[in-house]
Motif scaffolding. Structure first.
Motif, mmCIF file in Angstrom:
data_model
loop_
_atom_site.group_PDB
_atom_site.id
_atom_site.type_symbol
_atom_site.label_atom_id
_atom_site.label_comp_id
_atom_site.label_asym_id
_atom_site.label_seq_id
_atom_site.Cartn_x
_atom_site.Cartn_y
_atom_site.Cartn_z
ATOM 1 N N SER A 1 0.720 -1.149 0.204
ATOM 2 C CA SER A 1 0.035 0.123 -0.045
ATOM 3 C C SER A 1 0.879 1.284 -0.137
ATOM 4 O O SER A 1 1.768 1.303 0.802
ATOM 5 C CB SER A 1 -0.852 -0.027 1.080
ATOM 6 N N VAL A 2 0.666 2.303 -0.886
ATOM 7 C CA VAL A 2 1.412 3.223 -1.123
ATOM 8 C C VAL A 2 0.401 4.665 -1.152
ATOM 9 O O VAL A 2 -0.754 4.446 -1.548
ATOM 10 C CB VAL A 2 2.511 3.383 -2.291
ATOM 11 N N ALA A 3 1.060 5.789 -0.457
ATOM 12 C CA ALA A 3 0.289 7.072 -0.471
ATOM 13 C C ALA A 3 1.093 8.042 -1.610
ATOM 14 O O ALA A 3 2.336 7.799 -1.630
ATOM 15 C CB ALA A 3 0.147 7.555 0.855
ATOM 16 N N VAL A 4 0.175 8.777 -2.359
ATOM 17 C CA VAL A 4 1.092 9.606 -3.119
ATOM 18 C C VAL A 4 0.477 11.006 -2.624
ATOM 19 O O VAL A 4 -0.876 11.373 -2.805
ATOM 20 C CB VAL A 4 0.742 9.426 -4.716
ATOM 21 N N ALA A 5 1.325 11.879 -2.272
ATOM 22 C CA ALA A 5 1.045 13.160 -1.927
ATOM 23 C C ALA A 5 1.507 14.205 -2.940
ATOM 24 O O ALA A 5 2.626 14.375 -3.097
ATOM 25 C CB ALA A 5 1.613 13.482 -0.689
ATOM 26 N N ASP A 6 0.535 14.991 -3.901
ATOM 27 C CA ASP A 6 0.730 15.872 -4.480
ATOM 28 C C ASP A 6 0.286 17.531 -4.074
ATOM 29 O O ASP A 6 -0.715 17.562 -3.921
ATOM 30 C CB ASP A 6 -0.295 15.538 -5.899
ATOM 31 N N ALA B 1 -3.923 2.915 6.277
ATOM 32 C CA ALA B 1 -2.477 2.708 6.583
ATOM 33 C C ALA B 1 -1.635 2.341 5.263
ATOM 34 O O ALA B 1 -2.279 1.643 4.445
ATOM 35 C CB ALA B 1 -2.186 1.340 7.693
ATOM 36 N N VAL B 2 -0.691 2.678 5.267
ATOM 37 C CA VAL B 2 0.468 2.546 4.358
ATOM 38 C C VAL B 2 1.827 2.129 4.342
ATOM 39 O O VAL B 2 2.190 2.262 5.569
ATOM 40 C CB VAL B 2 0.650 3.979 3.273
ATOM 41 N N ASP B 3 2.520 1.285 3.449
ATOM 42 C CA ASP B 3 3.773 0.895 3.676
ATOM 43 C C ASP B 3 4.846 1.827 3.328
ATOM 44 O O ASP B 3 6.067 1.991 3.664
ATOM 45 C CB ASP B 3 3.887 -0.405 2.917
ATOM 46 N N SER B 4 4.427 2.878 2.411
ATOM 47 C CA SER B 4 5.505 3.757 1.886
ATOM 48 C C SER B 4 4.506 4.854 1.270
ATOM 49 O O SER B 4 3.443 4.895 1.059
ATOM 50 C CB SER B 4 6.245 3.433 0.826
ATOM 51 N N ALA B 5 5.328 6.119 1.063
ATOM 52 C CA ALA B 5 4.427 7.401 0.603
ATOM 53 C C ALA B 5 5.639 8.065 -0.537
ATOM 54 O O ALA B 5 6.654 8.000 -0.199
ATOM 55 C CB ALA B 5 4.251 8.231 1.668
ATOM 56 N N ALA C 1 17.286 18.846 -0.273
ATOM 57 C CA ALA C 1 17.157 17.857 1.064
ATOM 58 C C ALA C 1 17.730 16.717 0.377
ATOM 59 O O ALA C 1 17.656 15.598 1.242
ATOM 60 C CB ALA C 1 15.902 17.878 1.934
ATOM 61 N N GLY C 2 17.726 16.294 -0.822
ATOM 62 C CA GLY C 2 17.687 14.850 -1.341
ATOM 63 C C GLY C 2 16.069 14.099 -1.513
ATOM 64 O O GLY C 2 15.320 14.827 -1.306
ATOM 65 N N PRO C 3 16.386 12.866 -1.808
ATOM 66 C CA PRO C 3 15.265 12.224 -2.417
ATOM 67 C C PRO C 3 14.178 11.780 -1.140
ATOM 68 O O PRO C 3 13.130 11.725 -1.401
ATOM 69 C CB PRO C 3 15.571 11.227 -3.396
ATOM 70 N N ARG C 4 14.748 11.446 -0.121
ATOM 71 C CA ARG C 4 14.113 11.151 1.006
ATOM 72 C C ARG C 4 13.923 12.357 1.921
ATOM 73 O O ARG C 4 14.440 12.827 2.507
ATOM 74 C CB ARG C 4 14.933 9.961 1.893
ATOM 75 N N LEU C 5 12.484 12.493 2.085
ATOM 76 C CA LEU C 5 11.778 13.678 3.110
ATOM 77 C C LEU C 5 11.286 13.133 4.108
ATOM 78 O O LEU C 5 10.469 13.296 4.720
ATOM 79 C CB LEU C 5 11.081 14.599 2.143
ATOM 80 N N ALA D 1 3.269 17.786 7.380
ATOM 81 C CA ALA D 1 1.970 17.509 8.043
ATOM 82 C C ALA D 1 1.413 16.248 7.401
ATOM 83 O O ALA D 1 0.986 15.343 8.164
ATOM 84 C CB ALA D 1 1.059 18.598 7.733
ATOM 85 N N VAL D 2 1.446 16.028 6.148
ATOM 86 C CA VAL D 2 1.214 14.942 5.252
ATOM 87 C C VAL D 2 1.908 13.686 5.685
ATOM 88 O O VAL D 2 1.475 12.677 6.210
ATOM 89 C CB VAL D 2 1.411 15.000 4.000
ATOM 90 N N SER D 3 3.423 13.806 5.784
ATOM 91 C CA SER D 3 4.341 12.492 6.366
ATOM 92 C C SER D 3 3.894 12.083 7.728
ATOM 93 O O SER D 3 3.776 10.960 8.138
ATOM 94 C CB SER D 3 5.623 13.155 6.375
ATOM 95 N N GLY D 4 3.628 13.256 8.641
ATOM 96 C CA GLY D 4 3.017 12.866 10.025
ATOM 97 C C GLY D 4 1.987 12.350 10.189
ATOM 98 O O GLY D 4 1.604 11.524 10.943
#
Length: 230
Positions: free
Chosen positions: A68-73, A136-140, A154-158, A201-204
């Motif tokens: 399960s993955v989330a995409v935040a745009d 719930a998601v495994d990655s985003a 900041a690099g690719p990992r936020l 906020a989305v990551s949290g």
């Protein structure tokens, strides 16, 4: 449009997002665009924008099958979150009337932004996001202009540390200096603190760090058009 034709584009489409969804003169703009280009303007719905961003991001990213993955745009006028599995349509999505440009207009005045301005951005973003209840998601994945620019800062990992590091940089350096040092458009840099506030906020909310995707809405539109033309 001439450039697209010169490069051999066989299928051309023009789309608009949140700004045009709420613009009172969107109809006049659409008529003028069609007059000038010969192509109609398609204003994406909130659901379509979330779905296409999900399609573009998950298709070009290396993800575990079935996870399960989330995409935040995070765009300028709105932000969308979509959750699902790669290769399928999202099972959950939500569009928020908060974007980097809209939030920056509400909170940011100084250059560089003052600590209280940054705090106001984060508080406003947290207020909007905390009302959501995504699965719930495994990655985003993160897509959009803010995420793309943050890859350079900041690099690719936020994760939390990367976002805080970028925010500290933006809080002590002028937008012009950051734009010069990282080869970014100064207008984009001025919106970045607000974009970071939304992404944090989305990551949290999701409980996982965000990974900057190499594809997003544009790639999703291309993939959908390619399927339709096949």
């Amino acid at each position: 449009m001439d450039t697209a034709r010169r490069l051999g584009a066989r299928l051309i489409t023009i789309v608009g997002t949140a700004v045009l969804r709420s613009a009172p003169n969107a109809g006049d703009l659409a008529a003028e665009i069609e007059r000038l280009t010969g192509f109609p303007l398609r204003v994406l719905s909130e659901e379509a924008e979330a779905e296409l961003s999900f399609l573009g991001a998950t298709t070009v990213s290396e993800l575990e099958a079935g996870a399960s993955v989330a995409v935040a745009d995070v765009g300028g006028g709105s932000s969308e979150i979509a959750v699902g599995t790669p290769g399928s349509r999202p099972v959950w999505w939500h569009s928020m009337e908060i974007g980097s440009a809209r939030l920056a207009k509400q909170c940011l005045v100084s250059d560089p932004p003052a600590p209280e301005e940054l705090a106001a951005c984060r508080e406003r973003a947290a207020d909007v996001v905390r009302e959501l209840r995504p699965p719930a998601v495994d990655s985003a994945l993160a897509v959009g202009g803010s995420a793309t620019s943050l890859r350079l800062l900041a690099g690719p990992r936020l994760d939390d540390l990367a976002l805080e590091r970028a925010l500290r940089l933006l809080g002590r350096s002028s937008a012009a200096d950051v734009a010069r040092d990282y080869e970014l458009d100064v207008r984009r840099v001025m919106l970045l603190p607000a974009g970071i506030a939304i992404l944090a906020a989305v990551s949290g909310l999701l409980g996982v760090p965000l990974q900057v995707a190499r594809g997003g809405l544009r790639e999703g539109i291309i993939l959908r058009l390619a399927d339709a033309a096949a």
